[in-house]
Design a protein around this motif. Structure first.
Motif, PDB file in Angstrom:
ATOM      1  N   GLY A  59      -0.451  11.430  16.006  1.00 44.09           N
ATOM      2  CA  GLY A  59      -0.795  12.410  17.007  1.00 44.09           C
ATOM      3  C   GLY A  59      -2.273  12.677  17.102  1.00 44.09           C
ATOM      4  N   VAL A  60      -3.052  12.212  16.121  1.00 47.67           N
ATOM      5  CA  VAL A  60      -4.515  12.404  16.134  1.00 47.67           C
ATOM      6  C   VAL A  60      -5.227  11.106  16.456  1.00 47.67           C
ATOM      7  N   SER A  61      -4.759  10.007  15.872  1.00 46.74           N
ATOM      8  CA  SER A  61      -5.391   8.706  16.070  1.00 46.74           C
ATOM      9  C   SER A  61      -4.362   7.732  16.610  1.00 46.74           C
ATOM     10  N   ALA A  62      -4.840   6.756  17.336  1.00 43.93           N
ATOM     11  CA  ALA A  62      -3.958   5.707  17.836  1.00 43.93           C
ATOM     12  C   ALA A  62      -3.544   4.790  16.698  1.00 43.93           C
ATOM     13  N   ARG A  63      -2.390   4.148  16.848  1.00 44.59           N
ATOM     14  CA  ARG A  63      -1.883   3.310  15.769  1.00 44.59           C
ATOM     15  C   ARG A  63      -2.793   2.093  15.505  1.00 44.59           C
ATOM     16  N   ASP A  64      -3.337   1.507  16.580  1.00 47.95           N
ATOM     17  CA  ASP A  64      -4.153   0.303  16.396  1.00 47.95           C
ATOM     18  C   ASP A  64      -5.534   0.612  15.826  1.00 47.95           C
ATOM     19  N   ARG A  65      -5.938   1.896  15.847  1.00 46.04           N
ATOM     20  CA  ARG A  65      -7.246   2.269  15.280  1.00 46.04           C
ATOM     21  C   ARG A  65      -7.136   3.023  13.971  1.00 46.04           C
ATOM     22  N   MET A  66      -5.924   3.204  13.454  1.00 47.50           N
ATOM     23  CA  MET A  66      -5.747   3.902  12.173  1.00 47.50           C
ATOM     24  C   MET A  66      -6.161   2.997  11.008  1.00 47.50           C
ATOM     25  N   ALA A  67      -6.725   3.612   9.960  1.00 47.09           N
ATOM     26  CA  ALA A  67      -7.032   2.903   8.719  1.00 47.09           C
ATOM     27  C   ALA A  67      -5.773   2.752   7.891  1.00 47.09           C
ATOM     28  N   ASP A  68      -5.717   1.688   7.089  1.00 40.87           N
ATOM     29  CA  ASP A  68      -4.544   1.443   6.238  1.00 40.87           C
ATOM     30  C   ASP A  68      -4.550   2.449   5.092  1.00 40.87           C
ATOM     31  N   PRO A  69      -3.548   3.307   4.965  1.00 33.62           N
ATOM     32  CA  PRO A  69      -3.568   4.325   3.899  1.00 33.62           C
ATOM     33  C   PRO A  69      -3.143   3.789   2.542  1.00 33.62           C
ATOM     34  N   LEU A  70      -2.514   2.604   2.462  1.00 27.35           N
ATOM     35  CA  LEU A  70      -2.020   2.099   1.181  1.00 27.35           C
ATOM     36  C   LEU A  70      -3.155   1.796   0.203  1.00 27.35           C
ATOM     37  N   PRO A  71      -4.211   1.061   0.581  1.00 29.49           N
ATOM     38  CA  PRO A  71      -5.310   0.820  -0.376  1.00 29.49           C
ATOM     39  C   PRO A  71      -5.956   2.109  -0.851  1.00 29.49           C
ATOM     40  N   GLN A  72      -6.071   3.090   0.043  1.00 23.18           N
ATOM     41  CA  GLN A  72      -6.685   4.352  -0.384  1.00 23.18           C
ATOM     42  C   GLN A  72      -5.820   5.075  -1.410  1.00 23.18           C
ATOM     43  N   ALA A  73      -4.509   5.054  -1.210  1.00 23.46           N
ATOM     44  CA  ALA A  73      -3.616   5.688  -2.179  1.00 23.46           C
ATOM     45  C   ALA A  73      -3.671   4.969  -3.527  1.00 23.46           C
ATOM     46  N   MET A  74      -3.707   3.611  -3.461  1.00 26.07           N
ATOM     47  CA  MET A  74      -3.772   2.846  -4.714  1.00 26.07           C
ATOM     48  C   MET A  74      -5.081   3.098  -5.449  1.00 26.07           C
ATOM     49  N   VAL A  75      -6.162   3.239  -4.702  1.00 24.17           N
ATOM     50  CA  VAL A  75      -7.449   3.497  -5.343  1.00 24.17           C
ATOM     51  C   VAL A  75      -7.458   4.883  -5.972  1.00 24.17           C
ATOM     52  N   LEU A  76      -6.893   5.871  -5.292  1.00 21.43           N
ATOM     53  CA  LEU A  76      -6.826   7.218  -5.871  1.00 21.43           C
ATOM     54  C   LEU A  76      -6.012   7.214  -7.164  1.00 21.43           C
ATOM     55  N   THR A  77      -4.870   6.511  -7.129  1.00 22.52           N
ATOM     56  CA  THR A  77      -4.047   6.413  -8.348  1.00 22.52           C
ATOM     57  C   THR A  77      -4.804   5.714  -9.468  1.00 22.52           C
ATOM     58  N   SER A  78      -5.533   4.632  -9.086  1.00 26.89           N
ATOM     59  CA  SER A  78      -6.315   3.898 -10.091  1.00 26.89           C
ATOM     60  C   SER A  78      -7.423   4.764 -10.676  1.00 26.89           C
ATOM     61  N   LEU A  79      -8.039   5.577  -9.859  1.00 24.62           N
ATOM     62  CA  LEU A  79      -9.091   6.467 -10.367  1.00 24.62           C
ATOM     63  C   LEU A  79      -8.534   7.447 -11.391  1.00 24.62           C
ATOM     64  N   VAL A  80      -7.345   7.989 -11.098  1.00 24.90           N
ATOM     65  CA  VAL A  80      -6.727   8.927 -12.044  1.00 24.90           C
ATOM     66  C   VAL A  80      -6.396   8.219 -13.349  1.00 24.90           C
ATOM     67  N   ILE A  81      -5.823   7.011 -13.249  1.00 23.84           N
ATOM     68  CA  ILE A  81      -5.461   6.259 -14.467  1.00 23.84           C
ATOM     69  C   ILE A  81      -6.723   5.899 -15.264  1.00 23.84           C
ATOM     70  N   THR A  82      -7.774   5.457 -14.556  1.00 26.51           N
ATOM     71  CA  THR A  82      -9.024   5.103 -15.242  1.00 26.51           C
ATOM     72  C   THR A  82      -9.631   6.312 -15.938  1.00 26.51           C
ATOM     73  N   LEU A  83      -9.537   7.486 -15.285  1.00 29.07           N
ATOM     74  CA  LEU A  83     -10.041   8.701 -15.914  1.00 29.07           C
ATOM     75  C   LEU A  83      -9.270   9.041 -17.176  1.00 29.07           C
ATOM     76  N   GLY A  84      -7.948   8.886 -17.130  1.00 29.72           N
ATOM     77  CA  GLY A  84      -7.154   9.169 -18.320  1.00 29.72           C
ATOM     78  C   GLY A  84      -7.449   8.202 -19.450  1.00 29.72           C
ATOM     79  N   VAL A  85      -7.556   6.905 -19.123  1.00 31.64           N
ATOM     80  CA  VAL A  85      -7.881   5.910 -20.162  1.00 31.64           C
ATOM     81  C   VAL A  85      -9.266   6.158 -20.740  1.00 31.64           C
ATOM     82  N   THR A  86     -10.199   6.546 -19.881  1.00 26.75           N
ATOM     83  CA  THR A  86     -11.556   6.838 -20.364  1.00 26.75           C
ATOM     84  C   THR A  86     -11.552   8.021 -21.322  1.00 26.75           C
ATOM     85  N   ALA A  87     -10.799   9.069 -20.975  1.00 23.32           N
ATOM     86  CA  ALA A  87     -10.712  10.230 -21.868  1.00 23.32           C
ATOM     87  C   ALA A  87     -10.082   9.848 -23.200  1.00 23.32           C
TER      88      ALA A  87
END
Length: 231
Positions: A59-87
């Motif tokens: 409803g805000v952006s057209a489907r053909d101009r939307m960014a792929d949300p899957l890589p962003q979700a995977m990166v966020l999850t990876s950041l959390v995991i990396t932070l935990g392993v670092t701690a």
């Protein structure tokens, strides 16, 4: 669409550096390797998601101009995991430093036994090979020492001969100098004697001439009739 290779190259460099540091025995280097590896993988996932687009909201952006949300979700999850392993790794490093005073990972006893069993045959062969190499090196060193000793003796003999020749030359030079000095003194004495002889000859000739003149004068007075009877 043009794709830049710089992020892919940066991702490869980060992953390579992270894997290299993960193979180290130091926990601090292991921690840095985990961080670099996580960032490299996250960058690769983001680049694999395609170009940037509009927010993926219906409803805000057209489907053909939307960014792929899957890589962003995977990166966020990876950041959390990396932070935990670092701690967790930071806690392990701190505890290791308190207990052992360092961050080196020690070998396990069983790991050592397994490694020794696996390399026993190879170690035996390598020990024999190294022993033979050591013996050969010892023989070569002894031969080299013998050659150096012989060269030293030959050099000392030559030095002694040169010293004796030099001493003989010096003594001969001294004898020549002494002989030359004596010759000069003898020549000086001879010149002095000749000078004295010449002086004596001149003096004798002068005395003889004076005596001849006196004798001639007496004869002349004796023959002069005017001077007869004066004596």
């Amino acid at each position: 669409m043009t794709i830049s290779l710089v992020p892919f190259v940066a991702s490869g460099v980060l992953v390579a550096a992270g894997v290299t540091l993960l193979l180290e025995r130091s926990l601090v280097r292991l921690l840095v390797g985990v961080i670099l590896l996580g960032n490299g993988v996250n960058l690769l996932i983001v680049m694999a998601g395609g170009p940037a687009g509009e927010p993926p909201i219906l409803g805000v952006s057209a489907r053909d101009r939307m960014a792929d949300p899957l890589p962003q979700a995977m990166v966020l999850t990876s950041l959390v995991i990396t932070l935990g392993v670092t701690a967790f790794l930071l806690a392990v490093v701190h505890r290791s430093w308190q207990l052992t005073g360092g961050d080196e990972v020690q070998d396990d006893t069983e790991d050592r036994r397994v490694r020794l069993r696996a390399t026993r045959g190879e170690l035996a062969g390598s020990v024999l090979a190294r022993r033979e190499v050591y013996r050969r090196l010892v023989r070569e060193q002894r031969a080299e020492l013998a050659r150096l000793e012989e060269a030293r003796r030959e050099r000392e003999r030559r030095d002694a001969e040169e010293a004796s020749k030099e001493s003989r030359r010096e003594s001969a030079g001294r004898m020549r100098a002494e002989f030359a000095r004596r010759e000069r003194e003898q020549a000086a004495r001879e010149r002095e004697i000749r000078r004295r002889l010449r002086e004596r000859r001149r003096q004798a000739r002068a005395e003889m001439r004076a005596a001849i003149r006196e004798d001639r004068e007496r004869q002349a007075r004796a023959q002069n009739p005017e001077l007869e009877g004066d004596d």
